[in-house]
Design a protein around this motif. Sequence first.
Motif, PDB file in Angstrom:
ATOM      1  N   LYS A   1       3.343   6.215  -5.148  1.00  0.00           N
ATOM      2  CA  LYS A   1       3.626   6.070  -6.587  1.00  0.00           C
ATOM      3  C   LYS A   1       5.109   5.885  -6.881  1.00  0.00           C
ATOM      4  O   LYS A   1       5.680   6.507  -7.763  1.00  0.00           O
ATOM      5  CB  LYS A   1       3.042   7.254  -7.354  1.00  0.00           C
ATOM      6  CG  LYS A   1       1.541   7.341  -7.226  1.00  0.00           C
ATOM      7  CD  LYS A   1       0.959   8.496  -7.982  1.00  0.00           C
ATOM      8  CE  LYS A   1      -0.542   8.410  -7.840  1.00  0.00           C
ATOM      9  NZ  LYS A   1      -1.208   9.656  -7.803  1.00  0.00           N
TER      10      LYS A   1
ATOM     11  N   THR B   1       2.501   1.773  -3.427  1.00  0.00           N
ATOM     12  CA  THR B   1       1.476   2.193  -4.392  1.00  0.00           C
ATOM     13  C   THR B   1       1.002   3.612  -4.109  1.00  0.00           C
ATOM     14  O   THR B   1       0.858   4.419  -5.030  1.00  0.00           O
ATOM     15  CB  THR B   1       0.281   1.216  -4.348  1.00  0.00           C
ATOM     16  OG1 THR B   1       0.747  -0.101  -4.613  1.00  0.00           O
ATOM     17  CG2 THR B   1      -0.783   1.588  -5.361  1.00  0.00           C
ATOM     18  N   HIS B   2       0.772   3.919  -2.838  1.00  0.00           N
ATOM     19  CA  HIS B   2       0.245   5.228  -2.444  1.00  0.00           C
ATOM     20  C   HIS B   2       1.192   6.371  -2.808  1.00  0.00           C
ATOM     21  O   HIS B   2       0.742   7.428  -3.253  1.00  0.00           O
ATOM     22  CB  HIS B   2      -0.046   5.238  -0.944  1.00  0.00           C
ATOM     23  CG  HIS B   2      -0.614   6.524  -0.447  1.00  0.00           C
ATOM     24  ND1 HIS B   2      -1.910   6.905  -0.693  1.00  0.00           N
ATOM     25  CD2 HIS B   2      -0.058   7.519   0.281  1.00  0.00           C
ATOM     26  CE1 HIS B   2      -2.123   8.090  -0.148  1.00  0.00           C
ATOM     27  NE2 HIS B   2      -1.019   8.481   0.454  1.00  0.00           N
TER      28      HIS B   2
ATOM     29  N   HIS C   1       0.838  -1.205   0.000  1.00  0.00           N
ATOM     30  CA  HIS C   1       0.000   0.000   0.000  1.00  0.00           C
ATOM     31  C   HIS C   1       0.874   1.257   0.000  1.00  0.00           C
ATOM     32  O   HIS C   1       0.603   2.215  -0.731  1.00  0.00           O
ATOM     33  CB  HIS C   1      -0.934   0.003   1.204  1.00  0.00           C
ATOM     34  CG  HIS C   1      -1.787   1.218   1.280  1.00  0.00           C
ATOM     35  ND1 HIS C   1      -1.421   2.329   2.006  1.00  0.00           N
ATOM     36  CD2 HIS C   1      -2.973   1.514   0.705  1.00  0.00           C
ATOM     37  CE1 HIS C   1      -2.342   3.263   1.867  1.00  0.00           C
ATOM     38  NE2 HIS C   1      -3.300   2.789   1.084  1.00  0.00           N
ATOM     39  N   HIS C   2       1.920   1.257   0.810  1.00  0.00           N
ATOM     40  CA  HIS C   2       2.812   2.420   0.886  1.00  0.00           C
ATOM     41  C   HIS C   2       3.471   2.689  -0.463  1.00  0.00           C
ATOM     42  O   HIS C   2       3.484   3.825  -0.944  1.00  0.00           O
ATOM     43  CB  HIS C   2       3.870   2.199   1.968  1.00  0.00           C
ATOM     44  CG  HIS C   2       4.844   3.314   2.085  1.00  0.00           C
ATOM     45  ND1 HIS C   2       4.504   4.545   2.596  1.00  0.00           N
ATOM     46  CD2 HIS C   2       6.163   3.395   1.747  1.00  0.00           C
ATOM     47  CE1 HIS C   2       5.566   5.336   2.562  1.00  0.00           C
ATOM     48  NE2 HIS C   2       6.582   4.659   2.051  1.00  0.00           N
TER      49      HIS C   2
END
Length: 90
Positions: free
Chosen positions: A41, A38-39, A35-36
């Motif tokens: 980018k 991806t978040h 998640h980190h």
Amino acid sequence: MNSQRFANIWDAIEDTPEEAENMKLRSILMTALKHHITHVKMSQAEAAKLLGVTQPRVSDLMHGKINVFGLDALVNMAAAAGLHIEIARA
């Protein structure tokens, strides 16, 4: 037929409560790391540099290959990413 209910998938498929808890923690850490990445980018190459691992290891992480990561490695990666880890009493 004996129907048994489990609180978590790991409780159902692992042989011991200790193994199930280890897998739960690994799963939580992998999800948080994915998640980190991806978040914010980040590319896999950028993530690898930040986490102190190779790009293929980041690829394994992003593809959920839980069996190739130990708990220690995931804790180290989470710390390198600046993530805070807490343990709560059940």
